[in-house]
Design an enzyme around this catalytic site. Structure first.
Site, short mmCIF file in Angstrom:
data_model
loop_
_atom_site.label_atom_id
_atom_site.label_comp_id
_atom_site.label_asym_id
_atom_site.label_seq_id
_atom_site.Cartn_x
_atom_site.Cartn_y
_atom_site.Cartn_z
N SER A 1 0.82 -1.21 0.00
CA SER A 1 0.00 0.00 0.00
C SER A 1 0.85 1.27 0.00
O SER A 1 0.35 2.36 -0.30
CB SER A 1 -0.94 0.02 1.21
OG SER A 1 -1.88 -1.02 1.14
N GLY B 1 -4.26 -1.96 -0.95
CA GLY B 1 -3.40 -1.67 -2.09
C GLY B 1 -3.15 -0.18 -2.21
O GLY B 1 -3.76 0.63 -1.51
N GLY C 1 -2.38 3.65 -4.45
CA GLY C 1 -2.89 4.43 -5.56
C GLY C 1 -4.30 4.95 -5.36
O GLY C 1 -4.90 4.85 -4.29
N CYS D 1 -9.39 -1.75 3.33
CA CYS D 1 -8.62 -0.61 2.84
C CYS D 1 -9.00 -0.27 1.39
O CYS D 1 -10.10 0.20 1.15
CB CYS D 1 -7.13 -0.86 3.01
SG CYS D 1 -6.14 0.66 2.95
N GLN E 1 -12.73 0.67 -0.38
CA GLN E 1 -13.03 1.73 -1.34
C GLN E 1 -13.59 1.17 -2.63
O GLN E 1 -14.49 1.76 -3.25
CB GLN E 1 -11.77 2.56 -1.59
CG GLN E 1 -11.25 3.25 -0.34
CD GLN E 1 -9.78 3.60 -0.39
OE1 GLN E 1 -9.11 3.37 -1.41
NE2 GLN E 1 -9.25 4.14 0.70
N GLY F 1 -4.58 7.06 2.05
CA GLY F 1 -4.61 8.48 1.71
C GLY F 1 -5.87 8.88 0.97
O GLY F 1 -6.06 10.05 0.63
N HIS G 1 -6.99 -1.81 9.02
CA HIS G 1 -6.35 -3.10 8.79
C HIS G 1 -6.53 -4.02 10.01
O HIS G 1 -5.72 -3.99 10.94
CB HIS G 1 -4.86 -2.91 8.52
CG HIS G 1 -4.56 -2.39 7.15
ND1 HIS G 1 -4.15 -3.20 6.11
CD2 HIS G 1 -4.62 -1.15 6.64
CE1 HIS G 1 -3.97 -2.47 5.03
NE2 HIS G 1 -4.26 -1.22 5.32
N GLU H 1 -5.87 -7.06 10.27
CA GLU H 1 -4.77 -8.03 10.38
C GLU H 1 -3.56 -7.45 11.09
O GLU H 1 -2.62 -8.17 11.44
CB GLU H 1 -4.36 -8.51 8.99
CG GLU H 1 -3.42 -7.60 8.22
CD GLU H 1 -4.05 -6.33 7.70
OE1 GLU H 1 -3.31 -5.44 7.23
OE2 GLU H 1 -5.29 -6.20 7.75
#
Length: 388
Positions: free
Chosen positions: A57, A252, A254, A281, A285, A325, A365, A367
């Site tokens: 990420s 991930g 971007g 995450c 989205q 972000g 997260h 995990e």
């Protein structure tokens, strides 16, 4: 912070951060020599720098660590979240010292060198963090030269020219190139990771790899699932060929809107099957985009292992690990998407579930790696849905 028109380094400086705004931050370089351009962000975790550096990420990002003693426990082959590091560089307060941990097998400086990652020490990381909090995450170039010689105008030009993460699809850069099975479980002291521990009779999960962390896969195994990982660009037919009981959408890097151009249609087809889905995450989205919500670039983002999140069902507060972000705009969620979690830092959406489909997702997260384990129950919730 210095003037970019001058390329003269202060005495002893072998590293520099050149911001697109024109400011220079001088320090002592470590790790690999060279330079990298990306977004400068800060992470507040006190532990787990090796997991952070290897988290996919963080592709395209330079990490300013707020905790001063980064590198003091060394590195080892177990504390990685991907085969190679994805963060471009590390900015730290104190010089990296010799490791003082029984699990260490390699000095952090040597590890950074071996993996082509640039470090910058001797930095007032608190001042840099305050700048990011006030002005947002800037674009910049991190550079290391043992000679102390830098072409500052060229580095400044590169920082200014870099377009930033908005509009970038980085999932394609970090995803697996082919499908594979995963069957290792969680780590325990003295035993390492539980090898080949998947339940042979467990429900089948296909995990879409947008930049997946290994500990996510381990938690799915520990919860009782059998797991197959597929590339971010896998089609609906590719996924269904594995005859899955459930679909997992990973974290991930971007801009989610860019990744969503090819991922959202696949997720929408999956939702029509009414089989369970769980996203984390970027996967959160992606689910948001698939049901008609929009995502937004955050001012500074959330990155750390101490973020409080309120669970709306009962008011409980989970301390979570975060790294993002971008965020789902809660105001754009449709009527069949019920918010389940909210950040106590800024009120941003941290989770929702569909009321007409067995699908849910969280922004944080569960995990960890690094971070608290307050939210591990979400893996059990998902696998439980597959068996019901």
């Amino acid at each position: 912070m210095a003037d970019p028109t001058s390329s003269r380094a202060p005495a002893g400086a072998t590293g520099v951060l050149v911001l697109a705004s024109g400011e220079l931050v001088w320090g002592r370089g470590f790790g690999a020599e060279g330079h990298k351009v990306g977004e400068v962000c800060f992470n507040t975790a006190m532990t787990g720098y090796q997991e952070i550096m290897t988290d996919p990420s963080y592709a395209g990002q330079i990490i300013n660590f707020t905790f001063p003693h980064i590198g003091n426990v060394g590195t080892n082959p177990e504390d990685i979240e991907a085969l190679n590091p994805h963060a471009l560089g590390a900015i730290v307060r104190q010089d990296v010292t010799d490791p003082s941990n029984f699990r260490s097998t390699q000095h952090f400086d040597s590890w950074m060198k071996a993996n082509g990652r640039i470090g910058l020490s001797g930095i007032d990381t608190r001042a840099l963090t305050r700048k990011i909090r006030l002005s947002g995450a800037p674009n910049g170039v991190i550079a290391h030269s043992a000679s102390g010689k830098f072409d500052i105008p060229a580095l400044f030009a590169e920082a200014k020219a870099w377009p930033g993460l908005e509009g970038m699809d980085l999932a394609k850069d970090v995803t697996t190139l082919q499908s594979y099975g995963w069957d290792d479980g969680l780590w325990t002291l003295g035993q390492g990771y539980a090898a080949h521990s998947a339940n042979p009779e467990g429900p089948k999960v296909v995990a879409v790899d947008y930049g997946i962390k290994r500990n996510i896969l381990r938690n799915l195994i520990d919860a009782g699932a059998r797991v197959t990982v597929v590339p971010a660009t896998a089609s609906f037919d590719d996924i269904m060929a594995h005859n899955p009981d459930g679909l997992f959408l990973s974290n991930g890097p971007g801009d989610p809107a860019a990744t969503g151009e090819y991922s959202v249609p696949v997720i929408q087809k999956w939702l029509e099957t009414k089989k369970p889905l769980f996203g984390i995450c970027l996967g959160h989205q992606m689910l948001g985009l698939a049901v008609g919500a929009t995502t937004i670039k955050m001012f500074q983002g959330h990155r750390g292992a101490n973020h409080p999140v309120k669970r709306l069902s009962d008011g409980a507060v989970e301390i979570t690990s975060m790294n993002h972000g971008f965020a789902v705009d809660a105001e754009t969620l449709p009527g069949n998407a019920r918010p389940t979690h909210v950040s106590l830092f800024d009120g941003s959406n941290c989770g929702f579930e569909l009321t007409d489909r067995p699908a849910f997702s969280v922004q944080y997260h569960p995990e960890a790696s690094p971070g608290p384990q307050d939210s591990h129950y979400l893996f059990e919730k998902f696998v439980g849905m597959l068996s019901s």
